[in-house]
Write an enzyme that holds these catalytic residues in place. Sequence first.
Site, PDB file in Angstrom:
ATOM      1  N   ALA A  12       0.859  -1.273  -0.027  1.00 42.08           N
ATOM      2  CA  ALA A  12      -0.034  -0.097  -0.214  1.00 42.08           C
ATOM      3  C   ALA A  12       0.619   1.258  -0.135  1.00 42.08           C
ATOM      4  CB  ALA A  12      -0.898   0.059   1.246  1.00 42.08           C
ATOM      5  N   ALA A  13       2.075   1.255   0.444  1.00 37.33           N
ATOM      6  CA  ALA A  13       2.925   2.543   0.616  1.00 37.33           C
ATOM      7  C   ALA A  13       3.683   2.444  -0.747  1.00 37.33           C
ATOM      8  CB  ALA A  13       3.940   2.394   1.649  1.00 37.33           C
ATOM      9  N   GLY A  14       3.599   1.660  -1.853  1.00 36.13           N
ATOM     10  CA  GLY A  14       4.324   1.610  -2.871  1.00 36.13           C
ATOM     11  C   GLY A  14       3.806   2.668  -3.875  1.00 36.13           C
ATOM     12  N   GLN A  15       4.312   2.747  -4.959  1.00 32.61           N
ATOM     13  CA  GLN A  15       3.850   3.758  -6.001  1.00 32.61           C
ATOM     14  C   GLN A  15       2.679   3.316  -6.657  1.00 32.61           C
ATOM     15  OE1 GLN A  15       6.351   4.708  -9.543  1.00 32.61           O
ATOM     16  NE2 GLN A  15       6.746   2.551  -9.877  1.00 32.61           N
ATOM     17  N   ASN A 105       9.396 -14.442  -4.081  1.00 32.34           N
ATOM     18  CA  ASN A 105       8.372 -14.180  -3.779  1.00 32.34           C
ATOM     19  C   ASN A 105       7.271 -15.219  -3.297  1.00 32.34           C
ATOM     20  OD1 ASN A 105       7.458 -11.307  -5.144  1.00 32.34           O
ATOM     21  ND2 ASN A 105       9.219 -12.395  -6.625  1.00 32.34           N
ATOM     22  N   GLN A 112       0.438 -15.064   2.361  1.00 35.57           N
ATOM     23  CA  GLN A 112      -0.744 -14.390   2.039  1.00 35.57           C
ATOM     24  C   GLN A 112      -1.682 -15.321   1.421  1.00 35.57           C
ATOM     25  OE1 GLN A 112       0.596 -11.045  -0.438  1.00 35.57           O
ATOM     26  NE2 GLN A 112       1.770 -10.223   1.034  1.00 35.57           N
ATOM     27  N   ASN A 131       4.788  -8.830  -9.364  1.00 31.19           N
ATOM     28  CA  ASN A 131       5.419  -9.593 -10.398  1.00 31.19           C
ATOM     29  C   ASN A 131       6.424 -10.706  -9.736  1.00 31.19           C
ATOM     30  OD1 ASN A 131       4.551  -8.822 -12.959  1.00 31.19           O
ATOM     31  ND2 ASN A 131       5.662  -6.927 -12.829  1.00 31.19           N
ATOM     32  N   ASP A 159      -1.561  -4.569 -19.866  1.00 32.57           N
ATOM     33  CA  ASP A 159      -1.015  -5.096 -21.606  1.00 32.57           C
ATOM     34  C   ASP A 159      -2.259  -4.833 -22.208  1.00 32.57           C
ATOM     35  OD1 ASP A 159       1.530  -6.425 -20.382  1.00 32.57           O
ATOM     36  OD2 ASP A 159       0.096  -7.487 -19.384  1.00 32.57           O
ATOM     37  N   ARG A 162      -2.815  -1.113 -23.237  1.00 35.50           N
ATOM     38  CA  ARG A 162      -1.655  -0.623 -23.910  1.00 35.50           C
ATOM     39  C   ARG A 162      -1.852  -1.143 -25.470  1.00 35.50           C
ATOM     40  NH1 ARG A 162       3.025  -2.953 -19.807  1.00 35.50           N
ATOM     41  NH2 ARG A 162       3.452  -0.805 -18.514  1.00 35.50           N
ATOM     42  N   HIS A 187       2.172 -12.473 -18.129  1.00 32.40           N
ATOM     43  CA  HIS A 187       2.387 -11.208 -17.958  1.00 32.40           C
ATOM     44  C   HIS A 187       3.894 -10.941 -18.197  1.00 32.40           C
ATOM     45  CE1 HIS A 187       2.575  -7.032 -16.896  1.00 32.40           C
ATOM     46  NE2 HIS A 187       3.432  -7.246 -15.832  1.00 32.40           N
TER      47      HIS A 187
HETATM   48  P1  NAX Z   1       6.954  -0.400  -5.255  1.00 35.62           P
HETATM   49  O1  NAX Z   1       8.271  -0.924  -4.862  1.00 35.62           O
HETATM   50  O2  NAX Z   1       6.805   1.302  -5.270  1.00 35.62           O
HETATM   51  O3  NAX Z   1       6.127  -0.634  -3.917  1.00 35.62           O
HETATM   52  C1  NAX Z   1       5.812  -2.057  -3.494  1.00 35.62           C
HETATM   53  C2  NAX Z   1       5.361  -1.956  -2.126  1.00 35.62           C
HETATM   54  O4  NAX Z   1       5.261  -3.347  -1.807  1.00 35.62           O
HETATM   55  C3  NAX Z   1       6.538  -1.444  -0.943  1.00 35.62           C
HETATM   56  O5  NAX Z   1       5.978  -0.230  -0.237  1.00 35.62           O
HETATM   57  C4  NAX Z   1       6.913  -2.629  -0.300  1.00 35.62           C
HETATM   58  O6  NAX Z   1       7.203  -2.353   1.118  1.00 35.62           O
HETATM   59  C5  NAX Z   1       5.651  -3.359  -0.170  1.00 35.62           C
HETATM   60  N1  NAX Z   1       5.714  -4.804   0.074  1.00 35.62           N
HETATM   61  C6  NAX Z   1       6.915  -5.708  -0.228  1.00 35.62           C
HETATM   62  N2  NAX Z   1       6.531  -6.900   0.366  1.00 35.62           N
HETATM   63  C7  NAX Z   1       5.420  -6.956   0.939  1.00 35.62           C
HETATM   64  C8  NAX Z   1       4.728  -7.633   1.446  1.00 35.62           C
HETATM   65  N3  NAX Z   1       5.151  -9.115   2.140  1.00 35.62           N
HETATM   66  N4  NAX Z   1       3.471  -7.369   2.112  1.00 35.62           N
HETATM   67  C9  NAX Z   1       2.941  -6.136   1.947  1.00 35.62           C
HETATM   68  N5  NAX Z   1       3.599  -5.246   1.182  1.00 35.62           N
HETATM   69  C10 NAX Z   1       4.814  -5.354   0.961  1.00 35.62           C
HETATM   70  O7  NAX Z   1       6.355  -0.996  -6.471  1.00 35.62           O
HETATM   71  P2  NAX Z   1       5.390  -0.657  -7.476  1.00 35.62           P
HETATM   72  O8  NAX Z   1       5.680   0.286  -8.506  1.00 35.62           O
HETATM   73  O9  NAX Z   1       4.068  -0.391  -6.760  1.00 35.62           O
HETATM   74  O10 NAX Z   1       4.999  -2.141  -8.048  1.00 35.62           O
HETATM   75  C11 NAX Z   1       4.584  -3.172  -7.413  1.00 35.62           C
HETATM   76  C12 NAX Z   1       4.477  -4.463  -8.099  1.00 35.62           C
HETATM   77  O11 NAX Z   1       3.476  -4.355  -9.416  1.00 35.62           O
HETATM   78  C13 NAX Z   1       5.868  -4.880  -8.564  1.00 35.62           C
HETATM   79  O12 NAX Z   1       5.976  -6.186  -8.315  1.00 35.62           O
HETATM   80  C14 NAX Z   1       5.725  -4.444 -10.062  1.00 35.62           C
HETATM   81  O13 NAX Z   1       6.608  -5.509 -10.836  1.00 35.62           O
HETATM   82  C15 NAX Z   1       4.461  -4.803 -10.395  1.00 35.62           C
HETATM   83  N6  NAX Z   1       3.820  -4.395 -11.652  1.00 35.62           N
HETATM   84  C16 NAX Z   1       2.951  -5.315 -12.495  1.00 35.62           C
HETATM   85  C17 NAX Z   1       2.208  -4.849 -13.504  1.00 35.62           C
HETATM   86  C18 NAX Z   1       1.151  -5.600 -14.143  1.00 35.62           C
HETATM   87  O14 NAX Z   1       0.992  -5.385 -15.352  1.00 35.62           O
HETATM   88  N7  NAX Z   1       0.830  -6.891 -13.717  1.00 35.62           N
HETATM   89  C19 NAX Z   1       2.654  -3.472 -13.879  1.00 35.62           C
HETATM   90  C20 NAX Z   1       3.286  -2.666 -13.236  1.00 35.62           C
HETATM   91  C21 NAX Z   1       4.154  -3.118 -12.062  1.00 35.62           C
HETATM   92  O15 NAX Z   1       5.353  -3.075 -12.970  1.00 35.62           O
END
Ligand code: NAX
Length: 328
Positions: A12-15, A105, A112, A131, A159, A162, A187
């Site tokens: 939730a704190a990620g981008q 992962n 989870q 991912n 995808d 896009r 994906h």
């Molecule tokens: P961020 O690194 O900004 O945020 C990820 C967040 O997950 C962090 O705040 C981290 O503390 C948290 N986190 C890590 N382990 C955790 C856990 N065990 N429980 C709860 N939170 C945890 O990444 P963000 O840009 O938000 O991307 C998140 C994921 O989406 C990545 O794996 C990225 O590869 C994937 N994506 C998937 C896409 C898709 O189309 N399926 C596209 C966009 C993105 O690349």
Amino acid sequence: AQVPVNVTVTGAAGQIGYALLFRIASGQLLGPDTPVNLRLLEIPQAVQAAEGTAMELDDCAFPLLRSVDVFDDARQAFDGANVALLVGARPRTKGMERGDLLEANGGIFKPQGEAINAGAADDVRVLVVGNPANSNALIAQAHAPDVPAEQFTAMTRLDHNRALSQLAKKLNVQVSEIKKLTIWGNHSATQYPDIFHAEVNGTTGAAAVNDQAWLENEFIPTVAKRGAAIIEARGASSAASAANAAIDHVYDWVNGTPEGDWTSAAVMSDGSYGVPEGLISSFPVVSRGGQWEIVQGLEIDSFSRERIDVSVKELSEEREAIAKLGLV
Ligand code: NAX
């Protein structure tokens, strides 16, 4: 008054989380009549940042937002979850092999899955965004034996969107004029965006384009490598577009896809189109009565067959790798 829906969001704190939560709270995930309780899961180091986001959510005074809670414990976060958006994942870092990535992962998606099995609502809908999304979804699903496997999905809607935009640009039409586009497979860079069944103003996408070189050398690689192009341009990976796709996926799952169209989602294969049963692979899907259904009976020519097979093979290899690690 409607009963609030519990939506759990990990990472939730990620981008992506930052781009997603405000849209959920404003009603775009479930519709304008459905109140929501947000349950945010983060790792302990990021809980404070998630609490900051929760403060901002409060400050929006969204009429549909009933509560926001922050957790660093999966069991608590998934307790009563009706929708689970699994966004947080372990990214691939330099020098990391696929096995290492899947193992790291597994350490996230196994617990989870167990937490979802233990406490989520009977109707829980799970969307894995983090991912490698398809295999992470499979790991979570494998540890939730009491939840129907169809309730676990992975995201290929970004995808799909896009591909819609690229095709609309090429044909100089509106995205709304294109129906029945499909993303097949994983994906990943092997995914196959299929325009042969797409409909554009009374003809197929492929016939409308009538440009095999563009299809092979531009369209398919542009869609498959768009994530990397965004990182190159923005200096950060897709976030708002990924959040948007997650909203689209869940909205359609709950509310149904429009008549005369379909979308793409990675769902549990029942063996359709030669995709081995039990793989979570992207298909053409419609949503009816709150369930995804794989669109049946499409003719797959040799060009498409070859590309679907490559991506599905990659999924099978990922499944073998996580099986070796004891994760499925
Ligand atoms: P961020 O690194 O900004 O945020 C990820 C967040 O997950 C962090 O705040 C981290 O503390 C948290 N986190 C890590 N382990 C955790 C856990 N065990 N429980 C709860 N939170 C945890 O990444 P963000 O840009 O938000 O991307 C998140 C994921 O989406 C990545 O794996 C990225 O590869 C994937 N994506 C998937 C896409 C898709 O189309 N399926 C596209 C966009 C993105 O690349």
